[in-house]
Design an enzyme around this catalytic site. Structure first.
Site, short mmCIF file in Angstrom:
data_model
loop_
_atom_site.label_atom_id
_atom_site.label_comp_id
_atom_site.label_asym_id
_atom_site.label_seq_id
_atom_site.Cartn_x
_atom_site.Cartn_y
_atom_site.Cartn_z
CE1 TYR A 190 0.69 -0.12 4.44
CE2 TYR A 190 -1.57 -0.82 4.73
CZ TYR A 190 -0.33 -0.55 5.27
OH TYR A 190 -0.14 -0.72 6.59
CD GLU A 191 -0.16 5.75 1.73
OE1 GLU A 191 0.11 6.51 0.80
OE2 GLU A 191 -1.13 5.92 2.48
N GLY A 192 1.42 2.83 -2.65
CA GLY A 192 2.27 2.60 -3.83
C GLY A 192 3.12 1.37 -3.60
#
Lengths: 586, 586
Positions: free
Chosen positions: B438-440
């Site tokens: 997550y968050e890229g």
């Protein structure tokens, strides 16, 4: 999750074209077997794995196992699938024909085992351990025990278990203290507690044959005082059918990270009746005769899970449309391109593929030597045994480390969706994590390789293994690649020979990095060899893709080899400099 | 599982001795803060993490979250712990004093965040996202929205969420199609579905402030047509208190591999009322202003889980008695030695320790630059921003990759017991796996590093980062080690500069290996620097163990750097040679 499909074309290429299965069988005097039959068995095995076992995998993980009133229930459908497996003769593939087994070559059975692992690791585990029990009983039990138990273990009417670990005795079996008291009738009363017993109880079979390590009353201390006993769940009646219940019970079942559909039991033996297998105090040696096979089989679990993960990731990468590929628009009719075209996704997929196909080649190369060890001349058997002994810890540790790496990459290709249970990608990662731990942790495998296999008889097993791989190199047709493969192999032998003089402490510190160095080197050699053969394949995708995948392996994976070599060459000093009390700063 | 304890001595060494916290605060004009206060805050934060949050971790994993009648319930005790967190002011650590925040330096808050992650990743996640929402609102919202929402988000009376991802739009936000219709009163009607929304609903707070990416009716296509909206769960009444329910609902919650105690929601917006944050069509830019912080925070999750795993493994390795150590008997009164003395176990522990302490140093170095970016001169701010931009993807990807590697090693040190849920080691591995996604994803981080951060303005951020690390090297006192550190750093800069001319495809193919190469290089520099400072420490264990751990890192971990460099230097050809159809052999 996209349904698992059998990597049939790769099996066929590796067995028929690369390993030369037909000539192999001819040479071993089993010319009634051939690559056509192998294809047929693999096709049927694939059908069973895909149609019967794979559909149970997700639900099995969700449902798990239950212990009620002392009996274990496995997930819905698991027992039925086992009955079908037994009825179709799959359990008997490798069993001796003397006890109604099929005596199939390992080169036919190993692909089926890989597919069963890929389809449903939890389900496969019970049958794998039964095969191990068959090996132990076949090689070490008395004729009386064989006559009573072997045919039913081979058919699968009964299953087998391995009872080694105790709460305080895992890696170090010298500490175990389960007791065996001799009785006047030649039997023994077994008393003690065992943990981590796979399928210690289940609802699949009418009897369970426990093989239990225990100590006789006056046994020497340590590992030289351990004996092996056969302890059935139900004692046999006069017709050799399961009768009175033995004093064996399940204390509890473990709640685990993965393989939740496989019951991992705490077993209590309370003056249970058992019979000696093999000689007194030689129990560990009896266990070790089947260790090669069991450890190799665990390596295959790594491979199976890796393949399933790769297939899932590849399907997703072809379907998932997201962003444009930097090398140019690939899907002009859509707003974005399938992510399989993203170079970093291709890198992840090829990191899976190049290691999976390398490991598959290694597993079938290993299987070929198992065939030779079983059916070759005496000289060939001795040679094959050395190769197998050397390769066993490599197969077990590398293929399971690779299993974790590749199943994690499978999750990564899916992005956030990989973390969601319904896709099944995370289950593969949880399930395969156990394979780095059981049948000897991967650290123990590495110590076995560098401390025993490498050094015994002045590097005798090393030389046998070199010879085995060198034959592959010598058979190559492309001279440039042959020279590269030869260089890789010779470098590895020279570096390995340098390790022969290491003291035990330095070797222990180097062990895991040396094993990884060896695995990446040897799989590099396999890639040169496979690509060389593939150039002549009728399958045009194999003909080109094997060479491209070799290039990727050499470019992007093989460099790890040097990092591991530098790491293990550093010696033990920096690993042992820190005192036990200095690991933290309280 | 052994209870987590705070790595207080390491924080103290790194902040006071290594980073020179007192001089740092003086220089920034906040001399009322000092290293003594930092120690006090860390001690209080440790107490909260250990006493309140850590005890909920195992049970939270077992219980998970529930969705009933549209409302989410988190595990027992989670909401109470949050109330206590808010009441004690922890949520407000970093918030602006203009809205009743404490305006603490990041160098004080980051250690507390690491400990919260270590104690209970699921629990921490909600507060982390609220901090991100605070940043977005602070930097981009109108005064009216700030006056209504900011103080309560900072205190924690309300929480915040980030609504970016849609089923078909993850990495590629240009594809998102949630719609925002302007209303006459200046508000907007938001309609669409979002997935993977952490704490999209919970039972902790009286309101939830959703920050939602959506498109205005005539917005340009792609990422230049995305705007950011504030959409509260309950619309505010005339007293700015939660009133009427907004048209926001939870469609379902995800069943996940880990962080099971954190509710991951599918959110449905059905003409929900929202307000624009920032300018029209500049929503992505608004999100990116907080991206550095959020990505860094996810890196800290990797570090926290790694530390918890290391502590568990170390405690177990000191207590678990198994076999004799090859270097000699360590425990003459027992039958075997603690496994901490086994060289291969020491290798695993030091692989954890050397990377964890390296990552902690990196995280506090990063925190120092966050302080400078907030409080320095204009020139210093510009420089700090460059360093932070460059280091952000490295912190996020390396520290979470390291989190998985080290939590898996923690399982491995436990042997089979590591796979059993009750020990908690496997939970750490499952929980931390999300942080790579997550968050890229970490692949996206690597593309951000090599494709944007490295190349922008001819390597300007690279040079700023070089300068920041070079100051550490120049401050070293031991000339031999200083020369080694300088060589390592200069090599890295030269190799990085060589990447500036890469085309986009080659860069994408190289990205992950280049990021890993960079991380191992820079953490090597940090180890030389830390060990140099440690030689003067009053803590005698730190004085010696930091140098020994540096030696281990250089011997056994740093060699990975070269493998990654060789791999990324190979170019894109072998990665892209295989056509999408050639990945398998059907």
């Amino acid at each position: 999750m996209p349904l698992y499909h059998a990597p049939t074309a790769d099996f066929q290429f590796l067995l028929k074209d690369w390993l030369g299965l037909d000539a192999h069988y001819q040479k071993l005097g089993i010319g009634d077997f051939d690559s056509e039959l192998a294809s047929e068995i693999i096709a049927q095995g694939a059908k069973f794995a895909l149609d019967v076992v794979a559909p149970l995998n997700r639900e099995g993980d969700e449902e798990g196992c239950h212990l009620e009133n002392g009996s274990v229930t496995t997930p819905k459908g698991f027992a039925d699938a086992y009955q079908e497996y037994v009825a179709n003769g799959w359990n008997a593939m490798l069993g001796s024909a003397d006890y109604d087994g099929q005596d199939l070559p390992y080169t036919m059975a190993v692909p089926v085992h890989e597919m069963l692992n890929a389809a449903n690791l939890s389900w496969r585990l019970t049958t794998m351990l039964t095969e191990s029990a068959v090996l132990a009983v076949t090689k070490h039990a008395s004729d009386d025990l064989k006559n009573k138990y072997l045919a039913k273990l081979i058919s699968g009417e009964w299953t087998g278990t391995m009872n080694l670990t105790e709460p305080h005795a895992g890696t170090d079996l010298s500490l175990l203290n389960t007791k065996a008291e001799p009785q006047d009738d030649g039997s023994y009363k077994i008393t003690g507690n065992k943990i981590f017993i796979t399928a210690g109880d289940q609802d699949w079979s009418s009897n369970i044959v426990h093989l239990v390590l225990a100590r006789l009353p006056d046994a020497p201390k340590g590992v030289k005082g351990i004996s092996l006993f056969l302890v059935p769940k139900f004692l046999l009646d006069d017709n050799n059918e399961p009768g009175e219940a033995n004093q064996v019970s399940v204390g509890s079942i473990e709640h685990k990270m993965g393989i939740k559909a496989s019951p991992t039991c705490v077993m209590n033996f309370d003056e249970a009746t058992g019979w000696l297998v093999g000689e007194e105090n030689k129990g560990l040696a009896c266990m070790f005769t089947m260790m090669n096979d069991a450890r190799f089989q665990v390596g295959l679990q790594g491979l199976g899970a890796a393949e399933a993960s790769y297939q899932g990731a590849l399907t997703y990468a072809r379907e998932r449309v997201q962003s444009r590929a930097p090398q140019g628009v690939q899907n002009p009719d859509g707003k974005a391109d399938p992510i399989v075209f993203q170079p970093d996704v291709a890198r992840m997929l090829l990191t899976q593929k190049s290691q999976i196909e390398g490991a598959r080649a290694l597993s079938l190369f290993y299987a070929k030597f198992m065939d030779i060890e079983k059916l070759g001349t005496e000289e060939e058997k001795v040679h094959a045994d050395k190769v197998l002994q050397f390769l066993t810890p490599i197969c077990k540790a590398y293929m399971t480390d690779m299993g974790l790496e590749t199943t994690s990459l499978g999750v990564q290709v899916f992005g956030g969706h990989g973390f969601i249970r319904e896709w099944g990608m995370e289950q593969l990662m949880r399930d395969v994590r156990i394979a780095m731990l059981y049948e000897g942790t991967n650290g123990i495998q590495a110590l076995d390789l560098i401390g025993r296999k490498l050094t015994r008889d002045g590097g005798d097993m090393l030389n046998a293994t070199y010879q085995a791989f060198n034959e592959l190199v010598e058979a190559m047709t492309d001279n440039d690649n042959k020279a590269l493969a030869q260089g890789l192999l010779d470098d590895w032998r020279a570096s390995s020979a340098d390790c022969l003089g290491m003291d035990a402490t330095t070797a222990a510190s180097a062990a895991c990095d040396y094993l990884a160095y060896t695995a990446y080197s040897l799989i590099g050699v396999l890639w040169f060899s496979m690509a060389d053969t593939a150039a002549q394949s009728d399958n045009t995708v194999i003909a080109t893709a094997k060479q491209k995948t070799r290039d990727f392996y050499i470019d992007r994976i093989l460099p790890r080899r040097d990092a591991h070599k530098v790491a293990y060459s550093a010696g033990a000093e920096s690993t042992l400099a820190i005192a036990a009390s200095e690991f933290d700063y309280l």
